[in-house]
Motif scaffolding. Sequence first.
Motif, PDB file in Angstrom:
ATOM      1  N   LEU A 204       0.828  -1.208   0.000  1.00  0.00           N
ATOM      2  CA  LEU A 204       0.000   0.000   0.000  1.00  0.00           C
ATOM      3  C   LEU A 204       0.863   1.259   0.000  1.00  0.00           C
ATOM      4  O   LEU A 204       0.579   2.232  -0.707  1.00  0.00           O
ATOM      5  CB  LEU A 204      -0.927   0.001   1.222  1.00  0.00           C
ATOM      6  N   LYS A 205       1.927   1.230   0.785  1.00  0.00           N
ATOM      7  CA  LYS A 205       2.830   2.388   0.840  1.00  0.00           C
ATOM      8  C   LYS A 205       3.444   2.652  -0.529  1.00  0.00           C
ATOM      9  O   LYS A 205       3.608   3.806  -0.934  1.00  0.00           O
ATOM     10  CB  LYS A 205       3.903   2.129   1.897  1.00  0.00           C
ATOM     11  N   ARG A 206       3.769   1.599  -1.258  1.00  0.00           N
ATOM     12  CA  ARG A 206       4.368   1.764  -2.586  1.00  0.00           C
ATOM     13  C   ARG A 206       3.343   2.212  -3.628  1.00  0.00           C
ATOM     14  O   ARG A 206       3.669   2.985  -4.547  1.00  0.00           O
ATOM     15  CB  ARG A 206       5.014   0.458  -3.026  1.00  0.00           C
ATOM     16  N   VAL A 207       2.110   1.718  -3.498  1.00  0.00           N
ATOM     17  CA  VAL A 207       1.111   1.988  -4.541  1.00  0.00           C
ATOM     18  C   VAL A 207       0.386   3.311  -4.313  1.00  0.00           C
ATOM     19  O   VAL A 207       0.202   4.101  -5.252  1.00  0.00           O
ATOM     20  CB  VAL A 207       0.100   0.817  -4.620  1.00  0.00           C
ATOM     21  N   ASP A 210       2.857   7.549   0.828  1.00  0.00           N
ATOM     22  CA  ASP A 210       2.958   7.664   2.287  1.00  0.00           C
ATOM     23  C   ASP A 210       1.613   8.070   2.889  1.00  0.00           C
ATOM     24  O   ASP A 210       0.957   9.002   2.415  1.00  0.00           O
ATOM     25  CB  ASP A 210       4.009   8.710   2.671  1.00  0.00           C
ATOM     26  N   ARG A 211       1.227   7.352   3.920  1.00  0.00           N
ATOM     27  CA  ARG A 211       0.024   7.673   4.689  1.00  0.00           C
ATOM     28  C   ARG A 211       0.353   7.463   6.163  1.00  0.00           C
ATOM     29  O   ARG A 211       0.914   6.433   6.542  1.00  0.00           O
ATOM     30  CB  ARG A 211      -1.160   6.768   4.310  1.00  0.00           C
ATOM     31  N   ASP A 212      -0.023   8.423   6.979  1.00  0.00           N
ATOM     32  CA  ASP A 212       0.239   8.282   8.411  1.00  0.00           C
ATOM     33  C   ASP A 212      -0.439   7.039   8.981  1.00  0.00           C
ATOM     34  O   ASP A 212       0.096   6.376   9.874  1.00  0.00           O
ATOM     35  CB  ASP A 212      -0.249   9.522   9.164  1.00  0.00           C
ATOM     36  N   TYR A 213      -1.617   6.715   8.472  1.00  0.00           N
ATOM     37  CA  TYR A 213      -2.347   5.551   8.971  1.00  0.00           C
ATOM     38  C   TYR A 213      -1.587   4.260   8.676  1.00  0.00           C
ATOM     39  O   TYR A 213      -1.546   3.342   9.510  1.00  0.00           O
ATOM     40  CB  TYR A 213      -3.742   5.505   8.352  1.00  0.00           C
ATOM     41  N   ILE A 214      -0.979   4.174   7.492  1.00  0.00           N
ATOM     42  CA  ILE A 214      -0.193   2.982   7.157  1.00  0.00           C
ATOM     43  C   ILE A 214       1.001   2.865   8.092  1.00  0.00           C
ATOM     44  O   ILE A 214       1.311   1.778   8.613  1.00  0.00           O
ATOM     45  CB  ILE A 214       0.264   3.031   5.683  1.00  0.00           C
ATOM     46  N   ARG A 316      -5.473  -3.627  -8.897  1.00  0.00           N
ATOM     47  CA  ARG A 316      -4.660  -4.556  -9.696  1.00  0.00           C
ATOM     48  C   ARG A 316      -3.174  -4.352  -9.398  1.00  0.00           C
ATOM     49  O   ARG A 316      -2.415  -5.324  -9.246  1.00  0.00           O
ATOM     50  CB  ARG A 316      -4.957  -4.372 -11.185  1.00  0.00           C
ATOM     51  N   ALA A 317      -2.750  -3.095  -9.327  1.00  0.00           N
ATOM     52  CA  ALA A 317      -1.353  -2.810  -8.996  1.00  0.00           C
ATOM     53  C   ALA A 317      -1.032  -3.273  -7.574  1.00  0.00           C
ATOM     54  O   ALA A 317       0.056  -3.802  -7.304  1.00  0.00           O
ATOM     55  CB  ALA A 317      -1.067  -1.315  -9.149  1.00  0.00           C
ATOM     56  N   LEU A 318      -1.977  -3.083  -6.669  1.00  0.00           N
ATOM     57  CA  LEU A 318      -1.773  -3.484  -5.281  1.00  0.00           C
ATOM     58  C   LEU A 318      -1.602  -4.989  -5.166  1.00  0.00           C
ATOM     59  O   LEU A 318      -0.732  -5.469  -4.435  1.00  0.00           O
ATOM     60  CB  LEU A 318      -2.958  -3.012  -4.430  1.00  0.00           C
ATOM     61  N   LYS A 319      -2.416  -5.740  -5.907  1.00  0.00           N
ATOM     62  CA  LYS A 319      -2.300  -7.198  -5.860  1.00  0.00           C
ATOM     63  C   LYS A 319      -0.919  -7.650  -6.335  1.00  0.00           C
ATOM     64  O   LYS A 319      -0.268  -8.484  -5.687  1.00  0.00           O
ATOM     65  CB  LYS A 319      -3.380  -7.837  -6.734  1.00  0.00           C
ATOM     66  N   ALA A 320      -0.458  -7.113  -7.441  1.00  0.00           N
ATOM     67  CA  ALA A 320       0.851  -7.512  -7.978  1.00  0.00           C
ATOM     68  C   ALA A 320       1.977  -7.115  -7.030  1.00  0.00           C
ATOM     69  O   ALA A 320       2.908  -7.901  -6.793  1.00  0.00           O
ATOM     70  CB  ALA A 320       1.063  -6.873  -9.351  1.00  0.00           C
ATOM     71  N   THR A 321       1.893  -5.919  -6.477  1.00  0.00           N
ATOM     72  CA  THR A 321       2.937  -5.453  -5.558  1.00  0.00           C
ATOM     73  C   THR A 321       2.927  -6.269  -4.277  1.00  0.00           C
ATOM     74  O   THR A 321       3.981  -6.649  -3.753  1.00  0.00           O
ATOM     75  CB  THR A 321       2.729  -3.965  -5.232  1.00  0.00           C
TER      76      THR A 321
END
Length: 406
Positions: A204-207, A210-214, A316-321
């Motif tokens: 998630l961080k890559r896709v 940056d999120r404070d929650y992550i 889709r990008a999240l699944k692959a990453t």
Amino acid sequence: MSDFHQNGNIATLHNLRTRSLDEMTYELEIFAQNRKMSLILPCLYSELETDAMPRILAELSKVTYLHRIIIGLDRADEAQFRQAKEFFKGLNQNHIVIWNDSPRMLALGDRLAELGLAPAEQGKGKNVWSSLGYLIACEDSAVMAIHDCDIVTYTNELLARLIYPVANASFPYQVAKGYYARVGNEKLNGRVTRLLVSPLLIALKRVVGDRDYIDYLRSFRYPLSGEFAMRSNILPDLRIPSDWGLEIGVLSEAWRNLAPKAVCQVEIADSYDHKHQTLSEADANAGLNRMSTDICKAIFRKLAADGTVFTPNVFRALKATYYRCALDLLDAYYNDAKMNGVSIDRHSEEGAIELFAENIMRAGQFFLDNPHETPFIPTWNRVHSADPGFLAALRDAAAKDEAEFV
């Protein structure tokens, strides 16, 4: 000793074994003179027939600082409720068994349904929510703790370490989350955290960036543990998820309502083992298959609520990453296991990763198809606003069930 793990969001309190359990218990007894403490045990009737519950009962009977124990009992008929009451007579503390399937409790559910406030489904989330309602109605506890009822390695030191950070008035913590090493029977456990949550948060961080929650979720060493403690003043505004995203949901509520310095994680056991859920590859509504989907939905909902935009291409990008990150982490887990002399089945772990990758897409599609879904049980403040007499009725119904069915 404490440190600020990873991104410095929350304090981590270690178990350094520098004080005996007797010393910690003595302090908790002093705290209890001014700050009453209660324990909630959400359980199924079937758990009373396991090896874990008699051990938990014996260990809890040694605890001297608890004001009350609330047992939320699910999936029990009248005869089983009577047996449960007899089983818990071994507790030395003031306690009550709340029969969630009793005619009185079901009638209260109908009363909520007329207001559009009834929990959407049965399960641990509803059990915890009902028990919290009873605790709020009693109006006499400053601190509460919850832990699971399938811990086969349970000792009352686990409870002492879990509740201490919020019971100590000189500490700033409103919420304490338990963590522990997931090793048992010479195996590396904790599959959902290791193979789903950890690589998913990295992906998630890559896709999405940056999120404070992550960063906040990544600060927790074991975000899916069922052990946490809270100061009771935050309970009326707590939103409890109705699905299997309970643990992530509670952490998300702490993120929404509290400053990071008011949340900590505490090491509560050197050894921890409990009932392990099956993967249930063939049934999307059971086991880790269902759990993984609900966890993903909980994380996606929270990120969307904070402004993250999700589209089919993002998922889709999240699944692959995620898939690549999970395989990379699996290499590290395998090496760690070999170094420490514990086993890990790479074939089954890769199979779990493949299933979790599909469930990321399933959860994402469900999220896109149901943008107005509200999977949270209403807060007790909202219930009280809609029906000011409901909490008292809940307390009275539980007390009448306890008195009638002897």
